[in-house]
Scaffold this motif. Sequence first.
Motif, PDB file in Angstrom:
ATOM      1  N   ALA A  80       0.891  -1.430   0.147  1.00 57.85           N
ATOM      2  CA  ALA A  80      -0.052  -0.018   0.045  1.00 57.85           C
ATOM      3  C   ALA A  80       0.985   1.248  -0.086  1.00 57.85           C
ATOM      4  CB  ALA A  80      -0.895  -0.034   1.211  1.00 57.85           C
ATOM      5  N   VAL A  81       1.838   1.229   0.742  1.00 54.35           N
ATOM      6  CA  VAL A  81       2.845   2.533   0.758  1.00 54.35           C
ATOM      7  C   VAL A  81       3.621   2.612  -0.449  1.00 54.35           C
ATOM      8  CG1 VAL A  81       4.993   3.484   2.018  1.00 54.35           C
ATOM      9  CG2 VAL A  81       3.126   2.243   3.255  1.00 54.35           C
ATOM     10  N   ALA A  82       4.060   1.527  -0.932  1.00 55.45           N
ATOM     11  CA  ALA A  82       4.740   1.536  -2.280  1.00 55.45           C
ATOM     12  C   ALA A  82       3.796   2.079  -3.415  1.00 55.45           C
ATOM     13  CB  ALA A  82       5.317  -0.058  -2.702  1.00 55.45           C
ATOM     14  N   ASN A  83       2.471   1.548  -3.363  1.00 53.97           N
ATOM     15  CA  ASN A  83       1.679   2.210  -4.294  1.00 53.97           C
ATOM     16  C   ASN A  83       1.120   3.611  -4.313  1.00 53.97           C
ATOM     17  OD1 ASN A  83       1.211   0.029  -6.226  1.00 53.97           O
ATOM     18  ND2 ASN A  83       0.355  -1.369  -4.623  1.00 53.97           N
ATOM     19  N   TYR A  84       1.450   4.313  -3.122  1.00 52.16           N
ATOM     20  CA  TYR A  84       0.957   5.427  -2.712  1.00 52.16           C
ATOM     21  C   TYR A  84       1.743   6.499  -3.564  1.00 52.16           C
ATOM     22  CZ  TYR A  84      -1.394   9.313  -0.634  1.00 52.16           C
ATOM     23  OH  TYR A  84      -2.371  10.474  -0.367  1.00 52.16           O
ATOM     24  N   THR A  85       1.437   6.872  -4.745  1.00 53.98           N
ATOM     25  CA  THR A  85       2.366   7.692  -5.749  1.00 53.98           C
ATOM     26  C   THR A  85       2.494   9.163  -5.214  1.00 53.98           C
ATOM     27  OG1 THR A  85       0.542   7.874  -7.004  1.00 53.98           O
ATOM     28  CG2 THR A  85       2.162   6.506  -7.778  1.00 53.98           C
ATOM     29  N   ASN A  86       1.502   9.465  -4.404  1.00 53.81           N
ATOM     30  CA  ASN A  86       1.594  10.905  -3.693  1.00 53.81           C
ATOM     31  C   ASN A  86       2.905  11.121  -3.042  1.00 53.81           C
ATOM     32  OD1 ASN A  86       0.350  13.376  -3.791  1.00 53.81           O
ATOM     33  ND2 ASN A  86      -0.595  13.017  -1.637  1.00 53.81           N
ATOM     34  N   PHE A  87       3.532  10.265  -2.330  1.00 51.78           N
ATOM     35  CA  PHE A  87       4.746  10.234  -1.680  1.00 51.78           C
ATOM     36  C   PHE A  87       5.897  10.709  -2.505  1.00 51.78           C
ATOM     37  CE2 PHE A  87       2.927   6.775   1.517  1.00 51.78           C
ATOM     38  CZ  PHE A  87       2.536   7.714   2.195  1.00 51.78           C
ATOM     39  N   GLU A  88       5.900  10.218  -3.612  1.00 50.84           N
ATOM     40  CA  GLU A  88       6.869  10.591  -4.623  1.00 50.84           C
ATOM     41  C   GLU A  88       6.678  12.189  -5.160  1.00 50.84           C
ATOM     42  OE1 GLU A  88       9.011   8.624  -6.460  1.00 50.84           O
ATOM     43  OE2 GLU A  88       8.566   6.625  -5.700  1.00 50.84           O
ATOM     44  N   ARG A  89       5.348  12.487  -5.014  1.00 46.75           N
ATOM     45  CA  ARG A  89       5.369  14.015  -5.494  1.00 46.75           C
ATOM     46  C   ARG A  89       5.738  14.939  -4.280  1.00 46.75           C
ATOM     47  NH1 ARG A  89       1.647  17.815  -4.698  1.00 46.75           N
ATOM     48  NH2 ARG A  89       0.342  16.385  -3.480  1.00 46.75           N
ATOM     49  N   LEU A  90       5.687  14.171  -2.984  1.00 48.55           N
ATOM     50  CA  LEU A  90       6.175  15.025  -1.789  1.00 48.55           C
ATOM     51  C   LEU A  90       7.719  15.217  -1.851  1.00 48.55           C
ATOM     52  CD1 LEU A  90       3.642  14.133   0.906  1.00 48.55           C
ATOM     53  CD2 LEU A  90       3.978  16.347  -0.143  1.00 48.55           C
ATOM     54  N   GLY A  91       8.484  14.364  -2.511  1.00 52.49           N
ATOM     55  CA  GLY A  91       9.804  14.227  -2.790  1.00 52.49           C
ATOM     56  C   GLY A  91      10.463  13.010  -1.932  1.00 52.49           C
ATOM     57  N   PHE A  92       9.590  11.943  -1.802  1.00 49.19           N
ATOM     58  CA  PHE A  92      10.068  10.827  -1.276  1.00 49.19           C
ATOM     59  C   PHE A  92      10.016   9.525  -2.341  1.00 49.19           C
ATOM     60  CE2 PHE A  92       8.056  13.362   2.241  1.00 49.19           C
ATOM     61  CZ  PHE A  92       9.100  13.168   2.987  1.00 49.19           C
ATOM     62  N   HIS A  93      11.372   9.335  -2.808  1.00 46.98           N
ATOM     63  CA  HIS A  93      11.469   8.489  -3.920  1.00 46.98           C
ATOM     64  C   HIS A  93      11.880   7.124  -3.389  1.00 46.98           C
ATOM     65  CE1 HIS A  93      12.709   7.089  -7.781  1.00 46.98           C
ATOM     66  NE2 HIS A  93      13.888   6.735  -7.386  1.00 46.98           N
ATOM     67  N   LEU A  94      10.843   6.223  -4.091  1.00 47.08           N
ATOM     68  CA  LEU A  94      11.062   4.795  -3.415  1.00 47.08           C
ATOM     69  C   LEU A  94      12.160   4.032  -4.397  1.00 47.08           C
ATOM     70  CD1 LEU A  94      10.141   2.281  -1.775  1.00 47.08           C
ATOM     71  CD2 LEU A  94       8.469   1.705  -3.436  1.00 47.08           C
ATOM     72  N   LEU A  95      13.187   3.628  -3.724  1.00 47.00           N
ATOM     73  CA  LEU A  95      14.524   3.354  -4.358  1.00 47.00           C
ATOM     74  C   LEU A  95      14.441   1.632  -4.571  1.00 47.00           C
ATOM     75  CD1 LEU A  95      16.510   5.078  -5.566  1.00 47.00           C
ATOM     76  CD2 LEU A  95      17.970   4.534  -3.504  1.00 47.00           C
ATOM     77  N   GLY A  96      13.839   0.938  -3.542  1.00 45.87           N
ATOM     78  CA  GLY A  96      13.714  -0.502  -3.704  1.00 45.87           C
ATOM     79  C   GLY A  96      12.922  -0.952  -2.519  1.00 45.87           C
ATOM     80  N   ILE A  97      12.390  -2.129  -2.825  1.00 47.40           N
ATOM     81  CA  ILE A  97      11.457  -2.911  -1.822  1.00 47.40           C
ATOM     82  C   ILE A  97      11.762  -4.250  -1.654  1.00 47.40           C
ATOM     83  CG2 ILE A  97       9.925  -2.916  -3.946  1.00 47.40           C
ATOM     84  CD1 ILE A  97       7.547  -3.036  -1.403  1.00 47.40           C
TER      85      ILE A  97
END
Length: 218
Positions: A98-115
């Motif tokens: 769920a956290v990984a799929n929440y694209t809004n975090f990217e918009r805020l500047g939190f870039h998912l690098l790995g899971i």
Amino acid sequence: MGKKTMISMAVVRRLPKYYRYLGELLRNDVERISSKELSERIGFTASQIRQDLNNFGDFGQQGYGYNVRALYEEIGKILGLNKHYNTVIVGAGNIGQAVANYTNFERLGFHLLGIFDRNPKLIGISIRDKVIQDVDNLEEFLRSNHVDIGIICVPKEQAQKIADIFVKCGIKAIWNFAPTDLNVPDDVIVENVHLSESLLTLSYRLNEAELFKEKIGR
Ligand code: NAI
């Protein structure tokens, strides 16, 4: 811009809400807003708002209201949103996905690098553009990639083990979804997210009136 005093945690906890509402105002082309109008939207009292926002400098003018954009940008800066952060998620189950799929975090500047996960059935599956990796590779990954925030979404019995790996590899901020208190050195920040605590608070509030009636014997 902005006063250089330390801001209390109580104020800091209210900042994301200000940030969200000010962002909405900006999207609706509102340039100025009074503390009274802001109070009606946010639900804090106007005097609370004036006190909180006084921490950051002179964004308000008597009778003129707050400059929405300036305040939004300043609060964004205070929240560290003018920067980018690399994150990893460990635990690719319900919460992790769920956290990984929440694209809004990217918009805020939190870039998912790995899971990462340990379940062979999940390893190799993609969530958005990220392939779930074997947790055995976590340490190596953290040593060869700069990661700012480690996100823990494993069962609570496994959480400390993952926190230890994060700490060992130099991560200074942990977002912990597991319902357990982590032991970390003083220079590592942990922010716990406990949905169940919020749910219990809701249940308390739902029953509050009844409890009060019982107490006063009605
Ligand atoms: P889940 O069982 O769907 O996912 C957990 C995942 O962690 C699984 O895919 C499992 O293979 C993986 N895992 C277990 N040990 C691991 C290890 N050592 N290394 C890497 N991966 C490992 O569980 P769910 O529902 O996603 O919950 C995850 C955590 O979040 C639990 O601690 C749960 O109690 C907590 N939780 C927290 C909530 C909150 O409000 N913060 C709400 C619901 C759950």
